[in-house]
Design a protein around this motif. Structure first.
Motif, PDB file in Angstrom:
ATOM      1  N   UNK A  54       0.837  -1.208   0.000  1.00  0.00           N
ATOM      2  CA  UNK A  54       0.000   0.000   0.000  1.00  0.00           C
ATOM      3  C   UNK A  54       0.872   1.259   0.000  1.00  0.00           C
ATOM      4  N   UNK A  58       0.882   4.389  -2.617  1.00  0.00           N
ATOM      5  CA  UNK A  58       0.686   5.793  -2.216  1.00  0.00           C
ATOM      6  C   UNK A  58       1.841   6.666  -2.713  1.00  0.00           C
ATOM      7  N   UNK A  67      -4.207  12.809  -5.978  1.00  0.00           N
ATOM      8  CA  UNK A  67      -4.555  13.105  -4.590  1.00  0.00           C
ATOM      9  C   UNK A  67      -5.285  11.948  -3.919  1.00  0.00           C
ATOM     10  N   UNK A  68      -4.820  11.583  -2.722  1.00  0.00           N
ATOM     11  CA  UNK A  68      -5.463  10.505  -1.973  1.00  0.00           C
ATOM     12  C   UNK A  68      -6.718  11.013  -1.287  1.00  0.00           C
ATOM     13  N   UNK A  69      -7.762  10.207  -1.280  1.00  0.00           N
ATOM     14  CA  UNK A  69      -8.990  10.489  -0.549  1.00  0.00           C
ATOM     15  C   UNK A  69      -9.617   9.132  -0.241  1.00  0.00           C
ATOM     16  N   UNK A  70     -10.812   9.135   0.289  1.00  0.00           N
ATOM     17  CA  UNK A  70     -11.399   7.856   0.671  1.00  0.00           C
ATOM     18  C   UNK A  70     -12.912   7.935   0.554  1.00  0.00           C
ATOM     19  N   UNK A  71     -13.483   6.916  -0.072  1.00  0.00           N
ATOM     20  CA  UNK A  71     -14.936   6.851  -0.169  1.00  0.00           C
ATOM     21  C   UNK A  71     -15.447   5.685   0.675  1.00  0.00           C
ATOM     22  N   UNK A  72     -16.704   5.765   1.099  1.00  0.00           N
ATOM     23  CA  UNK A  72     -17.223   4.723   1.989  1.00  0.00           C
ATOM     24  C   UNK A  72     -17.419   3.391   1.264  1.00  0.00           C
ATOM     25  N   UNK A 117     -19.227  13.404  -6.422  1.00  0.00           N
ATOM     26  CA  UNK A 117     -18.410  14.394  -5.711  1.00  0.00           C
ATOM     27  C   UNK A 117     -17.952  15.479  -6.685  1.00  0.00           C
ATOM     28  N   UNK A 130      -7.831  16.952 -12.935  1.00  0.00           N
ATOM     29  CA  UNK A 130      -8.002  16.503 -11.555  1.00  0.00           C
ATOM     30  C   UNK A 130      -7.968  14.976 -11.520  1.00  0.00           C
ATOM     31  N   UNK A 132      -8.028  11.904  -8.555  1.00  0.00           N
ATOM     32  CA  UNK A 132      -8.075  11.486  -7.151  1.00  0.00           C
ATOM     33  C   UNK A 132      -8.137   9.964  -7.105  1.00  0.00           C
ATOM     34  N   UNK A 136      -9.064   1.293  -0.763  1.00  0.00           N
ATOM     35  CA  UNK A 136     -10.198   0.989   0.109  1.00  0.00           C
ATOM     36  C   UNK A 136     -10.661  -0.450  -0.124  1.00  0.00           C
TER      37      UNK A 136
END
Lengths: 446, 446
Positions: A54, A58, A67-72, A117, A130, A132, A136
């Motif tokens: 991981x 990253x 860009x790192x982000x996180x979805x449910x 989003x 963009x 992202x 997950x």
């Protein structure tokens, strides 16, 4: 870590449920334990490798400017109805009703949510490009899960999404991902070959899969042997340079390389016969350009430079993080166990004390252990009261690339033994030189 | 990171759905976006803070000798039937049927699964003590989710489990966790007070909750004001030392401190009247000792030194990782926005260019940006073509603890402005001194 304090439940028997070597070795080495069909717990050793993989993903994503982000994990069915995929996805989607009887699902991928989003927050071309991504847990309700983490139901995936104003920009994002993925896999000690692929339920025309050659791969692959000579290596690349990224794509896709899904006998016949290869491969990633498929159905538009509203061009890009553990082991093992590439090894080296309880041997091991840690390295010290054979067997099974063996006989001559797991070659040298050698190996790959 | 390339969708309007300040500020600062009721996506800024908090938890768990691992989110109902909790848990458990109609659930906690791993692999007291933990997504199907990430349905939690031979050893594990949690919260800039609590569906007699005082807390709390003078600070502690850990527990639980669930008016009356306090608190963690509750029902036994088989003594220990973002903001904000404690800030400092496009100002900002990065710091450079007021407003809203302001007027005198978000105090100094000051601040908390 001292092994006497570590939770490393090595299995003595060969687990019967394992049909392929990576599944067997991950169970035997105490890396995973099955919780339900196709669903695994990651025990400390397996968790460490998962995190190393991981971390590489990253780092390489950040290098490419993503860009790192996180979805449910649990999402509403409504969004998936907008794109039309809720009904199309079939039984592999884990569908759920919450306490208010609302339809939810455990996400297998996230094109819809990221598009939602985007459309809520971006309205001008000035905010593009963009990209992202997230790493997950996903769920795919396989009818017959098998092969351990290689084809599990709950799996850990990197999924990234690019938004661009034009097709040309989006194809640059596609190329940039290809470059970034080549770097990523090579850092894990893998050769992953980009092959023209089929887009499946994601949609779109342009897509490549990355395949690792291994006898146990699920796909039959056909390729020009010249492609296996290509290495990305330590080239420096400017990820904003369209031409440079396009040149890498051209280089790595100019030779014939396809899976059975897209194989074309007539094209393959044009490869010189002595370079035609048929083999099996494990898919470890895939990149897609699918244009305006989701932006049109979901209304993700921006105002362009001319003031007109246009749907954005998109792509998505995945790396199978948990599956990579299986793929790496399939590609790197022998009959004694796993052989971790240095980039992903759970511990940098093992220390085997041949005579636990002997003051001199114990002190020498502790000095090695502390010396390695002082240089930022992470050794595993087998300080158990076990015979030498059992200690060697465990180290070989769990596959640390380097082992330092310490015994009273060597210490009399001021030396310890440094052994490469991959070659099996051993060398006697003073302890401080062994430390320096291991530090040098890892400083080269950092 | 350059702000012109960052995805930071700051909201201009006040979001109507937010009832408490942390929820409002997280939405306004572009940290989260609601996906469904009580379920959030973590946008890049929110994700960064989540990861900083997670990293502190990992570091402090490692320091206490606890091993990281990971269990799946989707578990079989069968294990939960063994413990008797499947039927007892009620509607907050998200129950799922897979394609083969097998009963599954999205785990709200993992006592059953970790006990199953333990009983499969550990059979001797020699392998004890053992403490493992994970940081993993959980689900609790709240009937009315609210307050953003403070009371969401999908949430990120650290849950740890200890296995010990005797009650005495298990109580040491309990005390060790209390010490470790005190350190963990203080590193995040929080004062979290251990209060005697109710065990709820986990079970057991010994349990403490950790509460952060805040007007918006869900619990009413009653305490002796002396407890707020206690600090763990930078004491060195040997986590294997039973007496030392017990002394910390005694120190931090010797004053009256209880939530409404366990409040005892008669005991509280014994606190001197001038030290009696009533307030509200946010729960950010809880530790439990529950003895043999799970090990007996699930058959988790070991052979003791006398050869007899005995059920192990267990406890579990949780930290609400995603909820902590809300708790920190509730405890640390003003009317302009968030004020991040240095330990968890998403960027170490902001750089505001008052005259974007001015060669000298641009060059000075870039030199600061590169200089901070060269020291391993992570600055956010506002390089947008916006007026100064908008740039200050964004920096105040997102709450970076330090801001460097660069403008042509100051540069003529060789100075930039360094501003503390918390105190609002500014100071003019040469750019290289500003870098050194910020580096000094963060070297103290590393």
């Amino acid at each position: 870590m001292r092994l006497s304090r570590y939770f490393l439940p090595v299995l003595k028997e060969t687990p019967r449920e394992a049909q392929i070597v990576s599944h067997r070795l991950m169970l035997q080495a105490g890396m995973i334990k099955q919780a339900s069909a196709g669903i695994y717990s990651w025990l400390p050793l397996g968790y460490k490798v998962l995190k190393r993989i991981e971390q590489i993903v990253h780092e390489e994503q950040a290098r490419a400017g993503h860009m790192a982000m996180l979805m449910p994990t649990i999402q509403s069915a409504d969004l998936w109805r907008e794109s039309g995929r809720y009904d199309a996805y079939g039984e592999e989607m884990l569908r759920i009703k919450d306490r208010h009887d609302r339809e939810m699902l455990f996400t297998p991928t996230a094109e819809e949510l990221i598009t939602d989003i985007f459309r809520a927050h971006v309205s001008s071309y000035k905010d593009l490009p963009l990209t992202m991504y997230q790493i997950q847990w996903k769920f795919r309700d396989e009818v017959r899960p098998r092969f351990g983490v290689m084809r599990g139901r709950e799996f850990y995936m990197k999924d990234g999404y690019n938004f661009d104003l034009t097709k040309e920009d989006a194809l640059h994002a596609y190329n940039r991902h290809l470059v970034s993925y080549l770097r990523t896999y090579e850092r894990m000690g893998l050769q992953a070959i980009p092959m023209r692929a089929d887009s499946g339920p994601i949609g779109g025309d342009d897509t490549h899969e990355f395949l690792v050659l291994a006898d146990t791969g699920e796909s039959e692959v056909f390729y020009d042997s010249e492609i296996t000579d290509l290495k990305f290596g330590d080239r420096q690349i400017d990820y904003d340079d369209h031409a440079a990224c396009a040149a890498v794509l051209a280089e790595f896709t100019s030779r014939y390389a396809r899976t059975d899904e897209t194989h074309d006998e007539a094209l393959f016949a044009q490869v010189p016969a002595e370079r035609q290869r048929t083999a099996r491969g494990i898919e470890v990633g895939q990149i897609f350009y699918f244009g305006t498929k989701y932006s049109e159905s979901m209304g993700a538009t921006v105002q362009g430079p001319d003031g007109k509203s246009v749907p954005v061009h998109m792509g998505s890009h995945g790396i199978g993080v948990s599956r990579l553990l299986g793929a790496i082991i399939e590609a790197s093992h022998d009959d004694k166990g796993i052989i971790w590439p240095e980039g992903v090894t759970p511990f940098h080296c093992g220390i085997v004390n041949l005579k636990q309880g002997d003051d001199e041997a114990d002190a020498a091991c502790l000095a090695l252990y502390n010396g390695l840690q002082a240089l930022g390295l992470d050794p595993l010290y087998d300080d158990r009261n076990e015979r030498a054979g059992a200690k060697f067997g465990t180290m070989d099974l769990i596959g640390l690339p380097w082992r330092i063996t310490v015994g009273p006989r060597g210490l009399k001559n001021g030396v310890v033994e440094l052994t490469s797991r991959r070659t099996g070659e051993s060398e006697e040298l003073p302890p401080e030189e062994a430390i320096a050698r291991i530090a040098a190996v890892y400083s080269q790959i950092a």
